[in-house]
Design a protein around this motif. Structure first.
Motif, PDB file in Angstrom:
ATOM      1  N   GLY A 169       6.280  -1.174   3.411  1.00  0.00           N
ATOM      2  CA  GLY A 169       6.617  -2.860   3.056  1.00  0.00           C
ATOM      3  C   GLY A 169       7.690  -2.642   3.234  1.00  0.00           C
ATOM      4  O   GLY A 169       8.636  -2.514   3.773  1.00  0.00           O
TER       5      GLY A 169
ATOM      6  N   ALA B 104       6.943  -9.775   4.695  1.00  0.00           N
ATOM      7  CA  ALA B 104       7.439  -8.200   4.122  1.00  0.00           C
ATOM      8  C   ALA B 104       8.242  -8.340   4.495  1.00  0.00           C
ATOM      9  O   ALA B 104       9.033  -7.905   3.912  1.00  0.00           O
ATOM     10  CB  ALA B 104       6.613  -7.207   5.276  1.00  0.00           C
TER      11      ALA B 104
ATOM     12  N   GLN C 220       1.603   2.164  -0.004  1.00  0.00           N
ATOM     13  CA  GLN C 220       1.657   1.870   0.581  1.00  0.00           C
ATOM     14  C   GLN C 220       2.543   1.042   0.761  1.00  0.00           C
ATOM     15  O   GLN C 220       3.592   0.652   1.716  1.00  0.00           O
ATOM     16  CB  GLN C 220       0.724   0.655   0.139  1.00  0.00           C
TER      17      GLN C 220
ATOM     18  N   GLU D 159       1.109  -7.466  -1.868  1.00  0.00           N
ATOM     19  CA  GLU D 159       0.022  -7.004  -0.480  1.00  0.00           C
ATOM     20  C   GLU D 159      -0.888  -7.726  -0.881  1.00  0.00           C
ATOM     21  O   GLU D 159      -1.639  -8.232  -1.761  1.00  0.00           O
ATOM     22  CB  GLU D 159       0.444  -6.493  -0.625  1.00  0.00           C
TER      23      GLU D 159
ATOM     24  N   ASN E 294      -1.230 -13.177   5.188  1.00  0.00           N
ATOM     25  CA  ASN E 294      -0.793 -12.769   4.288  1.00  0.00           C
ATOM     26  C   ASN E 294       0.520 -12.983   3.553  1.00  0.00           C
ATOM     27  O   ASN E 294       1.276 -13.929   3.972  1.00  0.00           O
ATOM     28  CB  ASN E 294      -0.138 -11.525   5.488  1.00  0.00           C
TER      29      ASN E 294
ATOM     30  N   LEU F  42      -1.931  -5.424   5.010  1.00  0.00           N
ATOM     31  CA  LEU F  42      -2.318  -3.885   5.061  1.00  0.00           C
ATOM     32  C   LEU F  42      -4.109  -3.581   5.351  1.00  0.00           C
ATOM     33  O   LEU F  42      -4.245  -4.664   4.787  1.00  0.00           O
ATOM     34  CB  LEU F  42      -2.146  -3.233   3.886  1.00  0.00           C
TER      35      LEU F  42
ATOM     36  N   SER G 223      -0.607   0.006   8.912  1.00  0.00           N
ATOM     37  CA  SER G 223      -0.053  -0.923   8.919  1.00  0.00           C
ATOM     38  C   SER G 223      -0.041  -2.339  10.439  1.00  0.00           C
ATOM     39  O   SER G 223      -0.254  -1.452  11.276  1.00  0.00           O
ATOM     40  CB  SER G 223       1.627  -0.490   9.396  1.00  0.00           C
TER      41      SER G 223
ATOM     42  N   LYS H 144       3.056  -8.256   2.415  1.00  0.00           N
ATOM     43  CA  LYS H 144       2.686  -7.065   2.955  1.00  0.00           C
ATOM     44  C   LYS H 144       0.962  -6.879   3.816  1.00  0.00           C
ATOM     45  O   LYS H 144       0.745  -7.421   2.550  1.00  0.00           O
ATOM     46  CB  LYS H 144       2.976  -5.837   3.323  1.00  0.00           C
TER      47      LYS H 144
END
Length: 329
Positions: free
Chosen positions: A122, A155, A118, A300, A321, A326, A43, A324
């Motif tokens: 988030g 996120a 994952q 994501e 982004n 990643l 993250s 989230k």
């Protein structure tokens, strides 16, 4: 050889790639109660920018030349602890690296929810908990409230939008660009402001919420916080978890409508998600119910490979982004 990213130099303003350096990690044998984890997902989060400054804060600064830390999900490949088995998927804070050796007491087995691993970095991890408790506990938002959310495509913000709608609130989100605004709208937001348009946020918020707002969830600061103050209703509550607008510039938020908090009895409260970690079970139960009901969506932005960590981190400050951010190791 295990590798990790370190901070080579403390950034001045916006971080640069040259502020980071890859280092090799000692692959020593495990001590009693330790586990070795092969990280699968890493993250990056805005709060990490503060840890790059050598200043006193709620978390210590990153040490120059040493492995950085952050949220990570990985698979246990070796264990010297009876409670953690090889093959367990766990959540921990030894990110920014491809392999971690940590005390078993510092890892958490992933909750038994039907989502990819994952997701616990988030919507079902620290960002999601930030949004959930910030909205419902810090801001004491309730059904019928009008809620304004900055960085609503991120996120934290995207979780706030969805939880607020699930709890019967009217939501105005702010995001940058048509694509992100459309995604926030698809999450259920009643209105979305494009802060990159030519319309000032304070004017756009007045049009989206002509009767004012009861709650502001602040991820940004700057003109968003000013706009929220300008349109705060009587006894409005602000939950402030981030001010990404000023993390690199260091410039103070203008607060030109600050005097309105007196007459309208506005409450502004900062918070940190660690204040609510002892209520994680409550969070997972409620969010799990929303998942089962199909009322939660997540998105994501994924960078591939440990080498891309600085790219992913810098992307947080340029709108790189949706949902989230990643890194897949």
């Amino acid at each position: 050889m295990a590798r990790a990213w370190s901070l080579k130099a403390r950034p001045q303003g916006m971080p640069k790639h040259t502020d980071f350096a890859m280092i090799d990690l000692d692959q020593s044998t495990l001590g009693a109660g330790e586990v070795r984890i092969a990280n699968r997902w890493l993250s990056v989060d805005p709060y990490m920018r503060g840890r790059m400054n050598d200043v006193k804060s709620y978390v210590p600064p990153f040490a120059l030349g040493e492995a950085m830390q952050g949220g990570a999900v990985g698979e246990v490949v070796e264990s010297n602890d009876d409670g953690i088995k090889v093959g367990d998927m766990v959540l921990h804070m030894a990110g920014w690296r491809d392999e971690a050796v940590v005390p078993a007491a510092q890892v958490q087995k992933l909750p038994a929810l039907d989502v990819p691993a994952q997701a616990f970095l988030g919507q079902l991890g620290m960002p999601g908990m930030t949004g959930y408790f910030g909205l419902l506990q810090v801001a004491e938002a309730k059904a019928g409230d009008t809620v304004f959310v900055s960085a609503a495509a991120g996120a934290v913000g995207s979780t706030v939008v969805q939880v607020a709608k699930a709890k019967g609130m009217t939501v105005v989100g702010s995001a940058g660009g048509a694509e992100k605004c459309a995604w926030v709208k698809s999450l259920g937001a009643d209105a979305v402001i494009d802060y990159k348009s030519d319309v000032p946020v304070v004017k756009a918020l007045g049009e989206a919420a002509p009767k004012g707002i009861d709650v502001y969830f602040d991820n940004v600061g700057g003109e968003h916080l000013d706009a929220a103050l300008a349109h705060a209703r009587m006894h409005a509550r602000f939950a402030v978890c981030g001010m990404i607008d000023v993390y690199n510039s260091g410039a103070a938020t203008q607060l030109k409508y600050l005097a309105r908090l007196i007459g309208n009895r506005v409450q502004i409260r900062g918070f940190i998600v660690s204040d609510y970690m002892n209520r994680a079970e409550e969070f997972y139960k409620d969010m799990g119910g929303m998942l089962a009901a199909g009322t939660l969506k997540r998105q994501e932005t994924v960078h591939e490979g440990l080498e891309t960590m600085p790219d992913a981190f810098l992307g947080l400050f340029s709108g790189g982004n949706t949902g989230k951010m990643l890194v897949k190791v």
